[in-house]
Design a protein around this motif. Structure first.
Motif, PDB file in Angstrom:
ATOM      1  N   ILE A 191       0.868  -1.176   0.000  1.00 34.48           N
ATOM      2  CA  ILE A 191       0.000   0.000   0.000  1.00 34.48           C
ATOM      3  C   ILE A 191       0.902   1.221   0.000  1.00 34.48           C
ATOM      4  O   ILE A 191       1.776   1.360   0.854  1.00 34.48           O
ATOM      5  N   ILE A 192       0.717   2.105  -0.988  1.00 28.89           N
ATOM      6  CA  ILE A 192       1.547   3.302  -1.097  1.00 28.89           C
ATOM      7  C   ILE A 192       0.680   4.514  -0.784  1.00 28.89           C
ATOM      8  O   ILE A 192      -0.347   4.739  -1.427  1.00 28.89           O
ATOM      9  N   ILE A 193       1.103   5.282   0.209  1.00 32.08           N
ATOM     10  CA  ILE A 193       0.353   6.470   0.624  1.00 32.08           C
ATOM     11  C   ILE A 193       1.275   7.684   0.608  1.00 32.08           C
ATOM     12  O   ILE A 193       2.398   7.629   1.118  1.00 32.08           O
ATOM     13  N   SER A 194       0.796   8.753   0.020  1.00 34.30           N
ATOM     14  CA  SER A 194       1.532  10.021   0.013  1.00 34.30           C
ATOM     15  C   SER A 194       0.602  11.089  -0.515  1.00 34.30           C
ATOM     16  O   SER A 194      -0.462  10.783  -1.068  1.00 34.30           O
ATOM     17  N   PRO A 195       0.976  12.364  -0.361  1.00 36.54           N
ATOM     18  CA  PRO A 195       0.195  13.409  -1.019  1.00 36.54           C
ATOM     19  C   PRO A 195       0.233  13.230  -2.533  1.00 36.54           C
ATOM     20  O   PRO A 195       1.105  12.528  -3.068  1.00 36.54           O
ATOM     21  N   ARG A 196      -0.698  13.872  -3.234  1.00 29.57           N
ATOM     22  CA  ARG A 196      -0.674  13.821  -4.692  1.00 29.57           C
ATOM     23  C   ARG A 196       0.576  14.509  -5.218  1.00 29.57           C
ATOM     24  O   ARG A 196       1.207  15.292  -4.526  1.00 29.57           O
ATOM     25  N   GLY A 256      -3.127   5.657  -4.438  1.00 29.62           N
ATOM     26  CA  GLY A 256      -4.071   6.642  -4.937  1.00 29.62           C
ATOM     27  C   GLY A 256      -3.635   8.054  -4.617  1.00 29.62           C
ATOM     28  O   GLY A 256      -2.708   8.273  -3.832  1.00 29.62           O
ATOM     29  N   SER A 257      -4.321   9.023  -5.222  1.00 29.68           N
ATOM     30  CA  SER A 257      -3.882  10.415  -5.134  1.00 29.68           C
ATOM     31  C   SER A 257      -4.499  11.172  -3.962  1.00 29.68           C
ATOM     32  O   SER A 257      -4.122  12.301  -3.700  1.00 29.68           O
ATOM     33  N   LYS A 258      -5.470  10.573  -3.263  1.00 35.05           N
ATOM     34  CA  LYS A 258      -6.115  11.265  -2.146  1.00 35.05           C
ATOM     35  C   LYS A 258      -5.648  10.653  -0.828  1.00 35.05           C
ATOM     36  O   LYS A 258      -6.165   9.639  -0.364  1.00 35.05           O
ATOM     37  N   LYS A 259      -4.652  11.299  -0.249  1.00 37.94           N
ATOM     38  CA  LYS A 259      -3.995  10.777   0.946  1.00 37.94           C
ATOM     39  C   LYS A 259      -4.971  10.562   2.096  1.00 37.94           C
ATOM     40  O   LYS A 259      -4.910   9.536   2.782  1.00 37.94           O
ATOM     41  N   ALA A 314      10.784  26.139  -3.655  1.00 42.31           N
ATOM     42  CA  ALA A 314       9.599  26.927  -4.005  1.00 42.31           C
ATOM     43  C   ALA A 314       8.343  26.075  -4.020  1.00 42.31           C
ATOM     44  O   ALA A 314       7.242  26.555  -3.713  1.00 42.31           O
ATOM     45  N   VAL A 315       8.495  24.787  -4.378  1.00 41.88           N
ATOM     46  CA  VAL A 315       7.332  23.887  -4.472  1.00 41.88           C
ATOM     47  C   VAL A 315       7.431  22.754  -3.453  1.00 41.88           C
ATOM     48  O   VAL A 315       6.793  21.710  -3.602  1.00 41.88           O
ATOM     49  N   ASP A 316       8.232  22.974  -2.404  1.00 44.68           N
ATOM     50  CA  ASP A 316       8.335  22.043  -1.286  1.00 44.68           C
ATOM     51  C   ASP A 316       8.710  20.634  -1.728  1.00 44.68           C
ATOM     52  O   ASP A 316       8.266  19.643  -1.137  1.00 44.68           O
ATOM     53  N   CYS A 317       9.490  20.522  -2.792  1.00 41.75           N
ATOM     54  CA  CYS A 317      10.012  19.246  -3.298  1.00 41.75           C
ATOM     55  C   CYS A 317       8.930  18.281  -3.776  1.00 41.75           C
ATOM     56  O   CYS A 317       9.161  17.072  -3.847  1.00 41.75           O
ATOM     57  N   TYR A 318       7.753  18.776  -4.106  1.00 38.58           N
ATOM     58  CA  TYR A 318       6.705  17.920  -4.682  1.00 38.58           C
ATOM     59  C   TYR A 318       7.116  17.554  -6.113  1.00 38.58           C
ATOM     60  O   TYR A 318       7.282  18.423  -6.966  1.00 38.58           O
ATOM     61  N   SER A 319       7.253  16.268  -6.374  1.00 39.49           N
ATOM     62  CA  SER A 319       7.922  15.781  -7.583  1.00 39.49           C
ATOM     63  C   SER A 319       7.381  16.379  -8.876  1.00 39.49           C
ATOM     64  O   SER A 319       8.142  16.904  -9.702  1.00 39.49           O
ATOM     65  N   SER A 320       6.080  16.284  -9.093  1.00 41.81           N
ATOM     66  CA  SER A 320       5.509  16.779 -10.345  1.00 41.81           C
ATOM     67  C   SER A 320       5.707  18.284 -10.496  1.00 41.81           C
ATOM     68  O   SER A 320       6.024  18.777 -11.584  1.00 41.81           O
TER      69      SER A 320
END
Length: 375
Positions: free
Chosen positions: A37-42, A192-195, A252-258
């Motif tokens: 199970i993988i959980i993280s913010p989108r 999924g994308s909804k943490k 600037a984007v808090d290291c959010y990958s996308s």
């Protein structure tokens, strides 16, 4: 010029950065039949990670099926997507798909279609309904196929939180867990994308999927790893960026990958051979404008109280919202109202709670909200 950065889709090859430990762990789970199970913010790269691991499975006796169930609106929508994906992944060749359907789902009348492009996804329509197959029969299909073909099967389900939107969702989840936990030749990877919703499904002791498998909490890629990646990719594009500027992009984007990839690409477009600080400012402004329509839609139905709560969080308020000073300053209403505000904004994925502290869930939304909603 080849695109130096990729966003808005799963990332592969040279555009995939770091995630060495997570890749190793997930690959071991796939190869050894361990549920994941993988959980993280989108926007943290969950789908990219899963697809990277899928590409590294070379054992011919291990088959991997991937499905995205974002548009499944009912239990039997899911069963049709689930069964068709399993059949296509295990058939081996397009010519074998119909014979597999006949062997394993003889009570349906399948329709198969191919696109003009050789790379186009094969479309398989099965028409599974409560009249021809029970939920238990469909949920057992992967184990039945894996056992018959003497293979190990990994079933990857993207946007799994959609299950929570089905009618009588709790009963659906109980059926799934009750059957899948007995499978010996099949393992499952859910993400999924909804943490907030994913955490409710998998981390609540009251829910059927509690402790179903190895819980992988996908954290941010470090600034150091992103910095070296960005400098390298700019170099491949024939441009020069300093480590300080590359670090600025990450922070600037808090290291959010996308978002890192999207902002870096904006800077590539804005800059000449050597990146100037103004190019990064331009890139950030462009990033906010590119996402403005989405963010405007997210806030258009919010109440005045909800907007006030977001303003408080954007101003650095993390807790103690019920204190007289904060509730009065931001006009949040009563303590019971504040509790409802938190729950609603959590459900909308606009805020998140980490270690008891509330923050805006999306760092770019936070920047946009401060610029366009707070002046």
């Amino acid at each position: 010029m080849k695109k130096a950065f990729v966003y808005g889709m799963s990332v592969e090859g040279v555009n995939f950065t770091d995630r060495v430990a997570e890749t190793k762990r997930l690959k071991a789970n796939f190869e050894n039949g361990v549920n994941s199970i993988i959980i993280s913010p989108r926007r943290m790269g969950k789908t990219s990670l899963v697809k990277r691991v899928m590409s590294q499975i070379t054992d011919p006796d291990i088959k991997v099926a991937y499905m995205d169930i974002y548009d499944c609106r009912s239990e039997y929508d899911f069963y049709n997507r689930f069964a068709s994906t399993i059949l296509k992944a295990t058939a081996g060749h397009v010519d074998n798909i119909l014979s597999s359907v006949k062997q394993f789902l003889e009570r349906v009348s399948p329709k198969i279609s191919l696109g003009n492009d050789i790379d186009t996804e094969i479309s398989l329509s099965l028409g599974i309904t409560p009249d021809n197959y029970s939920p238990e029969e469909i949920l057992n299909l992967p184990e039945k196929i894996a056992e018959k073909k003497n293979i190990m099967l990994v079933v990857c389900i993207d946007e799994f939180q959609q299950i929570g939107e089905f009618n009588d969702s709790l009963s659906v989840q109980k059926r799934m867990r009750g059957i899948w936990q007995h499978h010996q030749n099949v393992s499952y990877c859910m993400f999924g994308s909804k943490k907030h919703l994913m955490s409710t499904i998998f981390q609540s002791k009251k829910m059927p999927f509690y402790q179903f498998g190895d819980m992988i909490i996908l954290d941010k890629i470090s600034v150091a790893d992103w910095t070296s990646f960005i400098v390298d990719r700019f170099g491949n594009a024939g441009k020069t960026i300093t480590s300080r500027q590359a670090e600025w992009i990450c922070m600037a984007v808090d290291c959010y990958s996308s978002y890192v990839q999207q902002l870096a690409w904006n800077v590539v477009i804005a800059s000449d051979e050597e990146v100037a600080d103004d190019d990064i400012r331009t890139g950030i402004n462009d990033l906010l404008n590119q996402n403005r329509a989405l963010f405007e839609k997210q806030v258009e139905s919010l109440t005045a109280y909800q907007m006030n709560f977001l303003k408080a969080v954007c101003n650095g308020i993390e807790d103690d919202f019920g204190s007289a000073r904060i509730s009065t300053q931001y006009n949040l209403g009563t303590k019971s109202n504040i509790s409802r505000l938190k729950e609603t904004l959590l459900d909308k994925e606009l805020i998140d709670i980490e270690h008891g502290k509330i923050r805006i869930a999306d760092p770019v939304f936070s920047l946009w909200f401060k610029r366009d909603m707070m002046g």
